[in-house]
Scaffold this motif. Structure first.
Motif, PDB file in Angstrom:
ATOM      1  N   ASN A 419       0.868  -1.180   0.000  1.00  0.00           N
ATOM      2  CA  ASN A 419       0.000   0.000   0.000  1.00  0.00           C
ATOM      3  C   ASN A 419       0.903   1.227   0.000  1.00  0.00           C
ATOM      4  O   ASN A 419       1.572   1.525   0.998  1.00  0.00           O
ATOM      5  CB  ASN A 419      -0.900  -0.010   1.245  1.00  0.00           C
ATOM      6  N   THR A 455      -5.906  -0.497  10.636  1.00  0.00           N
ATOM      7  CA  THR A 455      -6.050  -1.746   9.893  1.00  0.00           C
ATOM      8  C   THR A 455      -5.132  -1.768   8.672  1.00  0.00           C
ATOM      9  O   THR A 455      -4.543  -2.799   8.345  1.00  0.00           O
ATOM     10  CB  THR A 455      -7.516  -1.957   9.477  1.00  0.00           C
ATOM     11  N   VAL A 456      -4.969  -0.634   8.015  1.00  0.00           N
ATOM     12  CA  VAL A 456      -4.065  -0.541   6.869  1.00  0.00           C
ATOM     13  C   VAL A 456      -2.640  -0.892   7.300  1.00  0.00           C
ATOM     14  O   VAL A 456      -1.921  -1.642   6.617  1.00  0.00           O
ATOM     15  CB  VAL A 456      -4.105   0.885   6.262  1.00  0.00           C
ATOM     16  N   VAL A 459      -2.370  -4.689   8.096  1.00  0.00           N
ATOM     17  CA  VAL A 459      -2.353  -5.500   6.871  1.00  0.00           C
ATOM     18  C   VAL A 459      -1.000  -5.395   6.178  1.00  0.00           C
ATOM     19  O   VAL A 459      -0.442  -6.407   5.707  1.00  0.00           O
ATOM     20  CB  VAL A 459      -3.501  -5.073   5.931  1.00  0.00           C
ATOM     21  N   GLU A 460      -0.442  -4.203   6.121  1.00  0.00           N
ATOM     22  CA  GLU A 460       0.873  -4.023   5.486  1.00  0.00           C
ATOM     23  C   GLU A 460       1.941  -4.837   6.212  1.00  0.00           C
ATOM     24  O   GLU A 460       2.758  -5.523   5.572  1.00  0.00           O
ATOM     25  CB  GLU A 460       1.255  -2.543   5.476  1.00  0.00           C
ATOM     26  N   MET A 485     -13.086  -7.827   7.625  1.00  0.00           N
ATOM     27  CA  MET A 485     -12.421  -6.669   7.014  1.00  0.00           C
ATOM     28  C   MET A 485     -10.944  -6.963   6.763  1.00  0.00           C
ATOM     29  O   MET A 485     -10.396  -6.651   5.692  1.00  0.00           O
ATOM     30  CB  MET A 485     -12.570  -5.438   7.914  1.00  0.00           C
ATOM     31  N   LEU A 486     -10.282  -7.579   7.734  1.00  0.00           N
ATOM     32  CA  LEU A 486      -8.873  -7.926   7.567  1.00  0.00           C
ATOM     33  C   LEU A 486      -8.686  -8.924   6.421  1.00  0.00           C
ATOM     34  O   LEU A 486      -7.798  -8.765   5.583  1.00  0.00           O
ATOM     35  CB  LEU A 486      -8.328  -8.518   8.871  1.00  0.00           C
ATOM     36  N   LYS A 489      -8.999  -7.371   2.950  1.00  0.00           N
ATOM     37  CA  LYS A 489      -7.825  -6.592   2.542  1.00  0.00           C
ATOM     38  C   LYS A 489      -6.635  -7.511   2.241  1.00  0.00           C
ATOM     39  O   LYS A 489      -5.862  -7.267   1.311  1.00  0.00           O
ATOM     40  CB  LYS A 489      -7.467  -5.583   3.628  1.00  0.00           C
ATOM     41  N   GLU A 492      -6.428  -9.555  -1.304  1.00  0.00           N
ATOM     42  CA  GLU A 492      -5.996  -8.863  -2.523  1.00  0.00           C
ATOM     43  C   GLU A 492      -4.572  -9.246  -2.910  1.00  0.00           C
ATOM     44  O   GLU A 492      -4.160  -9.067  -4.067  1.00  0.00           O
ATOM     45  CB  GLU A 492      -6.090  -7.343  -2.319  1.00  0.00           C
ATOM     46  N   HIS A 493      -3.819  -9.779  -1.939  1.00  0.00           N
ATOM     47  CA  HIS A 493      -2.419 -10.135  -2.200  1.00  0.00           C
ATOM     48  C   HIS A 493      -2.123 -11.581  -1.798  1.00  0.00           C
ATOM     49  O   HIS A 493      -0.953 -11.943  -1.589  1.00  0.00           O
ATOM     50  CB  HIS A 493      -1.482  -9.180  -1.440  1.00  0.00           C
TER      51      HIS A 493
END
Length: 888
Positions: A419, A455-456, A459-460, A485-486, A489, A492-493
């Motif tokens: 991100n 959360t961003v 996740v990163e 939610m986790l 996200k 996506e990867h």
């Protein structure tokens, strides 16, 4: 007693710090209100030959709903009727002397200053009160009380009128009181029909229970000890007729519960969890049902109607057990909740005898007892034992300062971030670097205030560990929504061979996001039970804290990330940590300034309402803010400071109260939203009137909250009406196509489930079903363009002895913080100022709206020293009150 030995004033409910407390204006004011309410029933009676009659002056032959209820004169009008009367209601008052001698009226007055009520006499009293009105025997003295308002919204206004009398010989003086209640209501039922509730608090005694036919793999390893049940029932407090054994046990438990340490860790939490379990069972027993009937479905399933199910009163989920018996019988049958509908539950796996009984006679009356599930308690008990046995518990009590060796093995360039926004945010970047290059095994904390991208960041960090190491990663949260939610996200990867989202078989399938199902333990729309060995291929496992306890001792991740960690109790968090070997990595992300874990009061007192994250940040130096530098030690904790959600005006008060002013508002979306510049309330009254506004707005309502039957959940009908009016006004705003307000951009937050239910119904009726309505808890971690808060608790009587308003939602810092930080561009609070001003947080909010010119609605007298002295002066005329005050 206070810490300094001070006692509590039973009138003010505040600590007495000096001998002169009883002479303070604050004490005299609260004593005056207490005395007025104590003697109100006597004061409303006609006596000593004096009658005080009230009528309403009719205009244009309008029919009023006007009634006298024990000295309280209630009139109900619509806003349109009030408008046609020039916004004025006139009460005609007549004092009749039926005595054989004259009487003097020495004073008539409303008992507190008011913007809305006035007294009008044709023969005015003198300014020095030396001119009294003399009423001869058999004569009548008329005067008027007028109610006037230019606020034509639904509301209720209440005020007492006192008339003081003195006999000619000065031997007797007395007071007669009447109360005026004006209700302005439009298409709203003010008094609702109260139906008999099937819920009772009757405990079941001497009942044998036939077990369910469903096989279960769970066994109780940590049942509540029988010898402690009486102590736990009384909240670990002394009680009458205690045995010597009880007293000894209580002394031992209290000694153990003085302080939580690594040495007493498991024993401490065992007792607190047993206390919580006993308290929850007691609360659940209040929903025991008596004399209900059931229907048969599919030959072997019983259908039970449960009032309040939509409000989770009681809270029933698939997998719970329910006991059923013929009314007052001593034999019960245990069944399994296989489905929960809007108003009914379906019960399966019952003994065929009870099913056959219902099938033969559906009118048979039954008793129902809801049973508390023990799985979560068992997993917490087991987890704290494991942490003590493995020595991991020492890592939860870091003391002193630690020298941390800095690892640079995984130094990231900006191009290596998944991100790209993270590498532009210094705090997020620092947190990811410290977690990826961790060299210690103490929990690492991401302190994420609202809208800061917690959360961003989480996740990163997870994705970087997955890419740059071979570690197996467990990701948990207390609630399914946060886990979803986790997972959304992360997917996506990740492929569905790297990531799995594990759901409980009791979860409601429609609540699972469709795009997650291929990553989940779901096959052909059925939940598949996952064995521990099936987790080995996955790099990332996502599930709830309680559910992961199913894999204790059989699944060992290398690092654990716990999101919303401030919402989980410490033993709940331990369920996940207990899966780790010593030396492995724990990351806790959350905000202790938002809502914490829920617990009954007696267990909350011993720390069950405090998360592990909050305890670490409160008790351990390495996690605390350095007041000199204004920074945290980034080797152990990172605070995210850039808020990308809310307009600066919305953020200003929580930033000041809870975050030391460290948050920096960065939301470009909020600043450019044209709705910020429009005040909404004026458009309710005049759709074409656009008044300059701000991001914050307050609507003052004069009303009174209600409850249905014995329900503990309050609702406020006039606030419901105002919420609907606000939603309509927002929908009709002409802001251009790009900024037109959609229903799904609006969230309504309210503290009581009954208010949630009623607001949902009202909005659905008006075509706004897409407006999300929920309690504060349900909105944690969420955001909406517009948030409307209905505070519910209200009181149209300013003389109520209102110490009872030291109540949860008004006084609760964390609930306030969550509620006001959900909004992006517009925050509207609807409430009753006299109640809200008992707390400084809401006072600050109302003052901020006043500064911006966005304080609208009903006017209330300021509860300042001048107001209090005036109430004391007016009420001291009462002989009863005056005598009591002098006696005190």
């Amino acid at each position: 007693m206070g810490d300094d030995g001070s006692s509590v004033c039973q009138v003010c409910k505040e600590y007495i710090h000096d001998l002169g407390h009883n002479n303070t204006v604050n004490h005299r004011f609260h004593f005056t209100k207490w005395a007025y309410n104590e003697y109100r029933k006597a004061l409303v009676n006609d006596r000593h030959g004096i009658e005080l009659k009230i009528e309403v002056k009719k205009v244009n032959n309008f029919h009023y709903d006007f009634r006298n209820i024990k000295g309280k004169y209630v009139i109900k009008v619509t806003p349109e009727q009030l408008r046609l009367h020039n916004c004025t209601i006139t009460f005609k008052c007549k004092i009749k002397n039926t005595r054989k001698d004259p009487i003097f009226v020495t004073n008539t007055n409303v008992l507190h200053p008011s913007h809305y009520f006035d007294i009008i006499h044709d023969n005015c009293f003198g300014d020095d009160e030396s001119t009294f009105i003399k009423i001869a025997p058999g004569h009548v003295y008329p005067f008027k009380v007028t109610f006037t308002t230019d606020v034509l919204s639904c509301a209720s206004y209440k005020i007492p009128l006192s008339c003081d009398f003195q006999t000619c010989d000065n031997k007797d003086n007395f007071t007669i009181v009447r109360t005026f209640l004006t209700i302005i209501a439009d298409n709203i039922t003010v008094e609702e029909e109260k139906t008999k509730s099937p819920f009772t608090s009757q405990p079941w005694k001497d009942v044998y229970t036939n077990p369910t036919t469903k096989t279960t793999k769970y066994t109780d390893e940590y049942p509540v000890p029988g010898n402690l049940k009486r102590l736990l029932y009384h909240g670990l407090q002394k009680f009458d007729n205690m045995s010597e054994t009880d007293e000894n046990n209580l002394d031992q438990i209290r000694w153990c519960l003085q302080t939580l340490t690594p040495q007493n860790y498991n024993q401490y939490w065992h007792h607190v969890l047993w206390l919580e379990e006993q308290g929850q069972s007691l609360m659940l027993s209040k929903y025991n049902m008596q004399g209900v009937t059931m229907k048969i479905k599919n030959d072997d399933v019983l259908l039970l109607e449960v009032p309040g199910l939509a409000e989770k009163r009681p809270s029933v989920i698939v997998g719970d057990f329910i006991r059923i018996r013929l009314t007052n019988d001593h034999t019960a049958y245990q069944g399994f909740v296989c489905k929960v509908n809007d108003t009914t539950v379906e019960i399966s796996h019952l003994d065929e005898d009870i099913v056959e009984y219902v099938a033969n006679d559906p009118s048979t009356e039954m008793d129902v007892s809801f049973m508390l599930g023990r799985v979560s308690f068992e997993r917490m008990h087991r987890a704290v034992d494991i942490l003590v046995r493995t020595g991991m518990v020492t890592k939860l009590f870091p003391q002193g300062q630690f020298q941390v060796k800095h690892n640079t093995a995984h130094k990231l360039s900006d191009s290596q971030y998944f991100n790209k926004s993270v590498c532009k945010n210094g705090d997020q970047k620092k947190a990811v670097d410290k977690i990826l290059n961790s060299t210690h095994d103490f929990p690492y904390i991401i302190f994420g205030p609202p809208g800061t991208g917690k959360t961003v960041t989480l996740v990163e960090a997870i994705l970087q560990i997955k890419k740059r190491t071979k570690k197996k990663i467990l990701v948990c949260a207390p609630a399914n929504s946060a886990c979803d939610m986790l997972a959304l996200k992360l997917k996506e990867h990740c492929t569905n061979e790297e990531l799995i989202r594990i759901h409980s078989s009791t979860r409601d399938m429609p609540s699972i996001p469709e795009e997650l199902k291929t990553y989940s333990n779901i096959e052909d729309d059925e939940f598949m039970r996952i064995r521990p060995d099936q987790l080995k291929p996955y790099r990332i496992v996502v599930t709830t804290l309680v559910l992961v306890g199913r894999f204790t001792g059989a699944y060992q991740p290398d690092c654990i990330f716990i999101d919303e960690a401030a919402q989980a109790s410490e033993p709940e968090t331990d369920i996940a940590i207990a899966l780790l070997d010593k030396g492995k990595q724990v990351v806790l992300a959350g905000d202790p300034k938002q809502l914490g874990p829920m617990a009954i009061k007696s267990a909350e007192k011993f720390g069950l309402g405090i998360s592990l994250l909050q305890r670490l940040m409160t008790d351990c130096d390495i996690y605390q803010l350095n007041r000199r530098t204004g920074n945290y030690d980034s080797d152990f904790i990172t605070m995210l400071r850039l808020n990308f959600r809310s307009h600066p005006d919305i953020l200003s008060i929580p930033n000041e109260l809870f975050y030391h002013g460290l948050l920096q508002p960065k939301s470009k979306e909020a600043k450019r939203d044209p709705i910020v510049a429009v005040a909404i309330y004026p458009t309710i009254k005049n759709k074409s009137q656009l008044v300059e506004g701000s991001a914050v707005e307050f609507c003052s309502i004069s009303s009174k909250e209600k409850r249905e039957g014995s329900s503990p959940s309050y609702f406020n009908l006039f606030e419901i009406k105002m919420v609907v009016e606000y939603v309509k006004a927002l929908h009709n705003l002409k802001l251009g196509p790009a900024y037109k307000v959609r229903a799904d951009q609006i969230g309504v937050v309210t503290p009581y489930k009954r208010q949630v239910y009623k607001i949902k119904e009202a909005l659905k009726h008006c075509g706004f079903a897409d407006v999300e309505v929920g309690t504060t808890e349900s909105f944690q971690g969420r955001e909406k363009r517009i948030i409307i808060i209905s505070t519910v608790r209200a009181q149209h009587s300013l003389l109520l002895h209102d110490r009872k308003y030291n109540l949860g939602f008004v006084k609760h810092d964390q609930r306030f913080n969550v509620a006001v930080t959900r909004a992006i561009s517009k925050l509207v609070v609807i409430g009753c100022p006299p109640v809200l001003r008992t707390d400084n947080k809401w006072t600050k909010y109302m003052d901020l709206c006043s500064e911006h010119g966005t304080y609208f609605g009903n006017r209330f007298m300021a509860d300042n020293q001048q107001f209090r002295e005036e109430v004391i002066h007016r009420t001291r005329r009462f002989k009863h009150v005056d005598d009591q005050f002098n006696h005190e």
